[in-house]
Design an enzyme around this catalytic site. Structure first.
Site, PDB file in Angstrom:
ATOM      1  N   ALA A   1      20.562  -0.119 -13.580  1.00  0.00           N
ATOM      2  CA  ALA A   1      20.498   1.071 -14.434  1.00  0.00           C
ATOM      3  C   ALA A   1      21.091   0.820 -15.822  1.00  0.00           C
ATOM      4  O   ALA A   1      21.386   1.760 -16.551  1.00  0.00           O
ATOM      5  CB  ALA A   1      21.221   2.237 -13.761  1.00  0.00           C
ATOM      6  N   SER A   2      21.244  -0.434 -16.209  1.00  0.00           N
ATOM      7  CA  SER A   2      21.818  -0.781 -17.513  1.00  0.00           C
ATOM      8  C   SER A   2      20.707  -1.087 -18.525  1.00  0.00           C
ATOM      9  O   SER A   2      19.991  -2.086 -18.385  1.00  0.00           O
ATOM     10  CB  SER A   2      22.719  -2.015 -17.353  1.00  0.00           C
ATOM     11  OG  SER A   2      22.925  -2.661 -18.596  1.00  0.00           O
ATOM     12  N   PRO A   3      20.569  -0.241 -19.556  1.00  0.00           N
ATOM     13  CA  PRO A   3      19.517  -0.502 -20.553  1.00  0.00           C
ATOM     14  C   PRO A   3      19.653  -1.879 -21.199  1.00  0.00           C
ATOM     15  O   PRO A   3      18.654  -2.573 -21.406  1.00  0.00           O
ATOM     16  CB  PRO A   3      19.723   0.612 -21.585  1.00  0.00           C
ATOM     17  CG  PRO A   3      20.380   1.724 -20.821  1.00  0.00           C
ATOM     18  CD  PRO A   3      21.265   1.038 -19.815  1.00  0.00           C
TER      19      PRO A   3
END
EC number: 5.99.1.4
Lengths: 192, 192
Positions: free
Chosen positions: A13-15
């Protein structure tokens, strides 16, 4: 010259992990390296270290929203800010380790599709059916060995000083952030 | 094409501001821009925002020490980690604004020398005689108008969302960190 794999610790979930992943693979390939993908749950590491989540203040959150849109364009990635954010990406991470135990390349292919599913198609990572729809059997999402592998990766990351995502090791040397790709390429080009 | 100055908010005791300053001037020159240097005291902004200092945890501090040494080499700057760090850089910042009121170019020249004095020669920024030795009259360090200018710059920075150093604005668009120089150059090259 050492040809050890580059270690890529990241949260699904880390851009910035999403922005970095493709470029990191390209840099590695140019220097005869492979990339070992190591999904972790960043929120468990931050909680253990007593650190706040990355976007905890308004000034920082406002800037990061702008920076994410811009960085996506800079890295040539499609991106829209996810509806379900922040979140816990334990389901895709378990799926990754379940696949990796059988076929590491299949796990990487799943990981790339998982990034697109979250950052382009806006799926909910807590929705088991949606995560299975990326391309994995739904039983994998509850697999005990995969759950243990994810936990072990998180503990290893914490013991090695990881405190953000992406966190990349080249021959043991840590590089934090998508913006360290130029320094990683410079390190590989000048490595003894 | 707009030719507004690039605004460079920074703390004199910020290693990443030091690493970025020369490259930012070079990028600006390549695109027909000037850089307006705006020293602030980052600790006052962070305190006001309720944010912790950048190196508050062991994992982060250990990584940043390593990253600073590496980034210095990457940006081609001499660097040794200052003995007096962190610190409050109010004396060089006041000197800057005192000089700027008379001669902006002299203020910039002083700023470059102040970075070298702190990050290469390891002076103590709280030592008035040492700061004056960089090239300013010691009375400037207590000047009321300069003190007010520094305070005003800090308040403006905070109101514009600054929460770190360096924090750079290009036509109003914020860029945080030395590692955003490539995106600044990309923005200037593609600006309407």
């Amino acid at each position: 010259m050492s040809k050890a794999p580059i270690e890529f610790f990241f949260d699904f979930a880390s851009p910035y992990a999403y922005f970095a992943a493709q470029g990191l693979e390209e840099i590695a390939a140019r220097h005869g390296r492979t990339v070992r993908w190591r999904p972790i749950l960043l929120w468990t590491v931050l909680r253990s270290l007593g650190l706040p989540p990355p976007m905890e203040s308004k000034a920082k959150g406002d800037y990061m929203r702008l920076d994410m849109d811009r960085s996506a364009r800079f890295h040539g990635r499609r991106f829209r800010f996810p509806t379900n954010f922040p979140t816990s990406a334990h389901l895709p991470a378990r799926a990754f380790y379940w696949l990796e135990a059988q076929d590491p390349e299949a796990a990487k292919a799943f990981a790339r599709k998982a990034f697109t599913a979250f950052f382009v198609d806006d799926i909910d990572f807590k929705d088991a059916a949606a995560v299975a729809g990326i391309g994995v059997d739904e039983t994998a999402l509850k697999d005990e060995a995969a759950t243990q592998a994810l936990r072990a990766a998180g503990l290893e990351a914490e013991s090695r000083g990881v405190y953000g995502s992406p966190f990349i090791f080249v021959d043991g040397e840590p590089f934090f952030g998508a913006d360290r790709l130029p320094q990683i390429e410079w390190r590989l080009a000048t490595a003894p």
